[in-house]
Design a protein around this motif. Structure first.
Motif, mmCIF file in Angstrom:
data_model
loop_
_atom_site.group_PDB
_atom_site.id
_atom_site.type_symbol
_atom_site.label_atom_id
_atom_site.label_comp_id
_atom_site.label_asym_id
_atom_site.label_seq_id
_atom_site.Cartn_x
_atom_site.Cartn_y
_atom_site.Cartn_z
ATOM 1 N N ALA A 1 6.705 4.591 0.971
ATOM 2 C CA ALA A 1 7.132 4.846 2.443
ATOM 3 C C ALA A 1 8.277 5.278 2.904
ATOM 4 C CB ALA A 1 7.154 3.223 3.114
ATOM 5 N N LEU A 2 9.353 5.190 2.015
ATOM 6 C CA LEU A 2 10.634 6.145 2.157
ATOM 7 C C LEU A 2 10.432 7.482 2.275
ATOM 8 C CD1 LEU A 2 13.057 3.940 -0.135
ATOM 9 C CD2 LEU A 2 12.688 3.879 2.146
ATOM 10 N N THR A 3 9.296 7.940 1.800
ATOM 11 C CA THR A 3 9.019 9.776 1.884
ATOM 12 C C THR A 3 8.395 10.018 3.030
ATOM 13 O OG1 THR A 3 6.735 9.415 1.083
ATOM 14 C CG2 THR A 3 8.276 9.513 -0.736
ATOM 15 N N VAL A 4 8.245 9.178 4.040
ATOM 16 C CA VAL A 4 7.415 9.639 5.214
ATOM 17 C C VAL A 4 8.516 10.134 6.158
ATOM 18 C CG1 VAL A 4 6.385 8.628 7.330
ATOM 19 C CG2 VAL A 4 5.688 7.675 5.234
ATOM 20 N N THR B 1 -2.011 7.119 -4.485
ATOM 21 C CA THR B 1 -1.080 7.428 -3.085
ATOM 22 C C THR B 1 0.400 7.970 -3.326
ATOM 23 O OG1 THR B 1 -2.591 6.093 -1.742
ATOM 24 C CG2 THR B 1 -0.421 7.025 -0.858
ATOM 25 N N GLY B 2 1.002 7.075 -4.134
ATOM 26 C CA GLY B 2 2.610 7.375 -4.656
ATOM 27 C C GLY B 2 2.526 8.637 -5.400
ATOM 28 N N THR B 3 1.407 8.655 -6.250
ATOM 29 C CA THR B 3 1.522 9.982 -7.172
ATOM 30 C C THR B 3 1.165 11.307 -6.081
ATOM 31 O OG1 THR B 3 0.426 8.785 -9.022
ATOM 32 C CG2 THR B 3 0.247 11.203 -8.852
ATOM 33 N N ALA B 4 0.276 11.009 -5.379
ATOM 34 C CA ALA B 4 0.312 12.138 -4.158
ATOM 35 C C ALA B 4 1.656 12.562 -3.516
ATOM 36 C CB ALA B 4 -0.893 11.990 -3.202
ATOM 37 N N ALA B 5 2.100 11.473 -3.259
ATOM 38 C CA ALA B 5 3.566 11.659 -2.303
ATOM 39 C C ALA B 5 4.566 12.490 -3.055
ATOM 40 C CB ALA B 5 4.113 10.359 -1.707
ATOM 41 N N SER B 6 4.650 11.793 -4.394
ATOM 42 C CA SER B 6 5.591 12.573 -5.243
ATOM 43 C C SER B 6 5.287 14.068 -5.634
ATOM 44 C CB SER B 6 5.648 11.782 -6.731
ATOM 45 O OG SER B 6 4.531 11.921 -7.327
ATOM 46 N N ILE B 7 3.920 14.292 -5.701
ATOM 47 C CA ILE B 7 3.678 15.922 -5.843
ATOM 48 C C ILE B 7 3.992 16.475 -4.582
ATOM 49 C CG2 ILE B 7 1.797 17.346 -6.201
ATOM 50 C CD1 ILE B 7 0.405 15.502 -7.838
ATOM 51 N N ALA B 8 3.840 15.925 -3.269
ATOM 52 C CA ALA B 8 4.130 16.637 -2.106
ATOM 53 C C ALA B 8 5.518 16.863 -2.182
ATOM 54 C CB ALA B 8 3.841 15.647 -1.008
ATOM 55 N N MET B 9 6.492 15.837 -2.570
ATOM 56 C CA MET B 9 7.819 15.913 -2.459
ATOM 57 C C MET B 9 8.264 16.928 -3.511
ATOM 58 S SD MET B 9 9.027 14.183 0.081
ATOM 59 C CE MET B 9 7.721 14.800 0.858
ATOM 60 N N ALA C 1 13.640 16.624 -3.839
ATOM 61 C CA ALA C 1 13.522 16.463 -5.596
ATOM 62 C C ALA C 1 14.014 14.961 -5.740
ATOM 63 C CB ALA C 1 14.661 17.273 -6.096
ATOM 64 N N ALA C 2 14.968 14.280 -5.355
ATOM 65 C CA ALA C 2 15.265 12.966 -5.869
ATOM 66 C C ALA C 2 14.100 12.104 -5.408
ATOM 67 C CB ALA C 2 16.626 12.498 -4.903
ATOM 68 N N SER C 3 13.705 12.143 -3.953
ATOM 69 C CA SER C 3 12.509 11.362 -3.595
ATOM 70 C C SER C 3 11.464 11.582 -4.596
ATOM 71 C CB SER C 3 12.033 11.912 -2.269
ATOM 72 O OG SER C 3 10.838 11.307 -1.805
ATOM 73 N N HIS C 4 11.114 12.697 -5.027
ATOM 74 C CA HIS C 4 9.932 12.983 -5.964
ATOM 75 C C HIS C 4 10.340 12.280 -7.235
ATOM 76 C CE1 HIS C 4 7.766 14.760 -9.074
ATOM 77 N NE2 HIS C 4 8.934 15.048 -9.817
ATOM 78 N N ALA C 5 11.390 12.146 -7.850
ATOM 79 C CA ALA C 5 11.684 11.489 -9.153
ATOM 80 C C ALA C 5 11.477 9.912 -9.026
ATOM 81 C CB ALA C 5 13.124 11.924 -9.480
ATOM 82 N N VAL C 6 11.991 9.285 -7.743
ATOM 83 C CA VAL C 6 11.773 7.749 -7.568
ATOM 84 C C VAL C 6 10.368 7.616 -7.440
ATOM 85 C CG1 VAL C 6 12.484 6.184 -5.881
ATOM 86 C CG2 VAL C 6 14.240 7.727 -6.593
#
Length: 241
Positions: free
Chosen positions: A109-112, A183-191, A219-224
């Motif tokens: 949700a923080l990536t939104v 969904t989190g994996t997809a969000a991390s790839i998008a970031m 990049a930091a969001s992707h790592a988290v």
């Protein structure tokens, strides 16, 4: 005198090349270590759960020793009463899997807002520089970012609601943790892709410090998110009761 005798025994054993046999591990320590190794989930929730189990074992051992049972025998009895770690782990893994799903949902949700900010930056940059000739890539990336942000926000809201107060009356869907994990994996790839594009854009856009800063945040969001999603996938594969 006893210290001197012990030193003599040690010196004698060392001189003869023989080693003392290692003391057997404490049954309670071995049991807790085996159970902790078989569980997956947020570190804080896992530590709290393992500590509660350890306290329960210690209380059982204390009850037996107060009744006159020697410690070693009392520890064996406590372990036997609790059941084997393999038998007990699925019961506690359910709680940790739900906790990990909530943790991953919050991270996704923080990536939104960050995904929306990246979309705005990339869209603005595509009209800011005539030297940048990747309009089709820009469109695909921005559509992907918006789609991931929308799915992540909806699933995060559903997960937090379904595993919160609603869980008292409604059962949690069995496949919800796995859906949250992917969904989190997809969000991390998008970031990760957004970070790469923003850093590349910083070479051609006017406001390059903003592009670099946004790329670093992406990049930091992707790592988290990637770390939490990976643990959530591991939790979703484990058996639960």
């Amino acid at each position: 005198m006893s210290t001197g005798a012990g030193m003599e025994t040690s010196i004698g054993a060392a001189a003869s090349g023989k080693r003392r046999p290692a003391a057997p591990p404490d049954p309670i320590d071995a049991y807790v270590a085996a159970l902790a190794e078989s569980l997956q989930g947020p570190s804080r929730a896992k530590s709290r759960l393992v500590a509660e189990i350890r306290d329960g074992l210690d209380d059982t051992v204390s009850a037996h020793t107060r009744a006159g049972v020697p410690y070693e025998r009392a520890a064996e009895m406590a372990v036997r009463d609790f059941g084997s770690p393999d038998h007990l782990a699925p019961t506690f893994q359910h709680e940790l899997t739900i906790a990990q799903a909530r943790h991953t949902a919050r991270a996704a949700a923080l990536t939104v807002p960050l995904a929306v900010a990246c979309w705005l930056l990339i869209w603005t940059a595509s009209h800011d520089s005539a030297s940048w000739q990747l309009p089709r890539t820009t469109s695909l990336l921005t559509v992907h970012l918006v789609a991931v942000a929308a799915v992540a926000s909806v699933l995060a809201a559903v997960t937090l609601a379904a595993t919160g107060r609603l869980a008292r009356w409604l059962p949690t869907p069995h496949r919800l943790p796995l859906a949250v994990a992917w969904t989190g994996t997809a969000a991390s790839i998008a970031m990760a892709v957004a970070a790469l594009v923003l850093v590349t854009l910083s070479v051609v856009v006017t406001n390059w410090p903003l592009a670099v800063a946004a790329g670093a945040l992406a990049a930091a969001s992707h790592a988290v998110v990637a770390s939490s999603a990976r643990t959530c996938r591991q939790c979703a594969r484990l058996p639960v009761n």
